[in-house]
Scaffold this active site. Sequence first.
Site, PDB file in Angstrom:
ATOM      1  N   THR A 154     -50.851 116.240  40.473  1.00 33.92           N
ATOM      2  CA  THR A 154     -51.642 117.201  41.239  1.00 33.92           C
ATOM      3  C   THR A 154     -52.401 118.119  40.290  1.00 33.92           C
ATOM      4  OG1 THR A 154     -50.065 117.135  43.027  1.00 33.92           O
ATOM      5  CG2 THR A 154     -51.265 119.189  42.770  1.00 33.92           C
ATOM      6  N   ARG A 182     -48.128 111.866  55.511  1.00 30.46           N
ATOM      7  CA  ARG A 182     -47.287 112.827  54.776  1.00 30.46           C
ATOM      8  C   ARG A 182     -48.179 113.939  54.203  1.00 30.46           C
ATOM      9  NH1 ARG A 182     -46.935 114.669  49.091  1.00 30.46           N
ATOM     10  NH2 ARG A 182     -44.772 115.157  48.684  1.00 30.46           N
ATOM     11  N   VAL A 183     -47.717 115.158  54.303  1.00 28.23           N
ATOM     12  CA  VAL A 183     -48.497 116.288  53.792  1.00 28.23           C
ATOM     13  C   VAL A 183     -47.774 116.906  52.591  1.00 28.23           C
ATOM     14  CG1 VAL A 183     -49.341 118.610  54.325  1.00 28.23           C
ATOM     15  CG2 VAL A 183     -49.570 116.773  56.015  1.00 28.23           C
ATOM     16  N   ASP A 185     -46.834 119.725  49.692  1.00 25.31           N
ATOM     17  CA  ASP A 185     -46.658 121.186  49.573  1.00 25.31           C
ATOM     18  C   ASP A 185     -47.944 121.862  49.107  1.00 25.31           C
ATOM     19  OD1 ASP A 185     -46.035 119.734  47.021  1.00 25.31           O
ATOM     20  OD2 ASP A 185     -46.191 121.786  46.277  1.00 25.31           O
ATOM     21  N   GLY A 205     -45.059 119.468  41.445  1.00 29.10           N
ATOM     22  CA  GLY A 205     -43.746 118.821  41.374  1.00 29.10           C
ATOM     23  C   GLY A 205     -43.524 118.155  42.712  1.00 29.10           C
ATOM     24  N   GLY A 207     -43.132 117.632  46.280  1.00 33.80           N
ATOM     25  CA  GLY A 207     -43.354 118.523  47.416  1.00 33.80           C
ATOM     26  C   GLY A 207     -42.122 118.701  48.278  1.00 33.80           C
TER      27      GLY A 207
HETATM   28  N1  ASP Z   1     -46.630 118.557  44.834  1.00 32.22           N
HETATM   29  C1  ASP Z   1     -47.309 117.285  44.934  1.00 32.22           C
HETATM   30  C2  ASP Z   1     -46.781 116.539  46.136  1.00 32.22           C
HETATM   31  O1  ASP Z   1     -45.591 116.486  46.333  1.00 32.22           O
HETATM   32  C3  ASP Z   1     -47.143 116.448  43.722  1.00 32.22           C
HETATM   33  C4  ASP Z   1     -47.419 117.112  42.395  1.00 32.22           C
HETATM   34  O2  ASP Z   1     -47.495 118.298  42.304  1.00 32.22           O
HETATM   35  O3  ASP Z   1     -47.535 116.409  41.404  1.00 32.22           O
HETATM   36  O4  ASP Z   1     -47.570 115.972  46.829  1.00 32.22           O
END
Ligand code: ASP
Length: 292
Positions: A154, A182-183, A185, A205, A207
């Site tokens: 992300t 799926r959504v 965070d 990280g 979600g």
């Molecule tokens: N937080 C993001 C998610 O779970 C993934 C990421 O931050 O790398 O979609």
Amino acid sequence: MTLPVIIVHGGATVFKDEFHDAIQEAITKAAHVGMCTFDNGGSSLDAVEAAIYVLEETELFTAGRGACKNKDGEIELDAMIMDGNRLESGAVMAVQDIIHPISLARYVLERTPNYQVAGSGADKLYKQMIEEGYRNEVEANRSELPAIAGECDTVGAIAVDSQGRITSGSSTSGWPGKLAGRVSDSAIIGSGVYVNELAGASCTGKGEQILRIVMARMAVYHVEQGKSVSEAAEMMVSELRQKTSGEAGLIMADNDGNVSLAYDTPHLPVAIFHPELKEPYYSIKPKWPLPS
Ligand code: ASP
């Protein structure tokens, strides 16, 4: 006050060595473009949108052109931008056929009475945004390049403009093979992104773990309680690990222009443009605090 400032991240994950140079170039360029918006009279909202737009354009991250597919083989993107001064945000979730969901999130914030728009409603809003000429259409073709991190990366940014107004944002396609619909965070207010007039956070990280501790809001809460942004960021990474066994990273900034980051993954590419730094800072594995 040492303003304006911008801090940009490219995801808490692990990146293969062969991609480190390209990531450095992309993240530094994103921070630079964000900083340039200030020279042109832009606000922190402009800076964050511009920085994330650059990263969505690269194919290097699982956001924008580099997005990964869900379980049904489709691409669905999530993004959010939040204005700390107005305490208002715009977010889009599971939006398709679009490269720059961060601009659509900004459109939701600026031009609609709602904050979070999902699925076909967000797709429809994209057409409306283009028709209104709010942003230009961008060719939605993607290459079939594999996601370079192999997992998820992300992107996010926080900027503080010369008036001390803070904006935080994030953009992602989430995890490869996620369920359709799926959504992340990253598009949920308070979890992946939160900012008020005092401080802001943008998290990265898994979600499903970040959501459980409402990580971004709690990070800002610690600043409200008198912690520095560095202390707050550290506290949230260790809280996530203790309560969910999750690994994560986050960037933070306050309205005085103090920035910070914390992570417990192998990498968290970060670029910082700050008036107190002799030159822009970049590292794929930043050590915090920065050596003075
Ligand atoms: N937080 C993001 C998610 O779970 C993934 C990421 O931050 O790398 O979609």
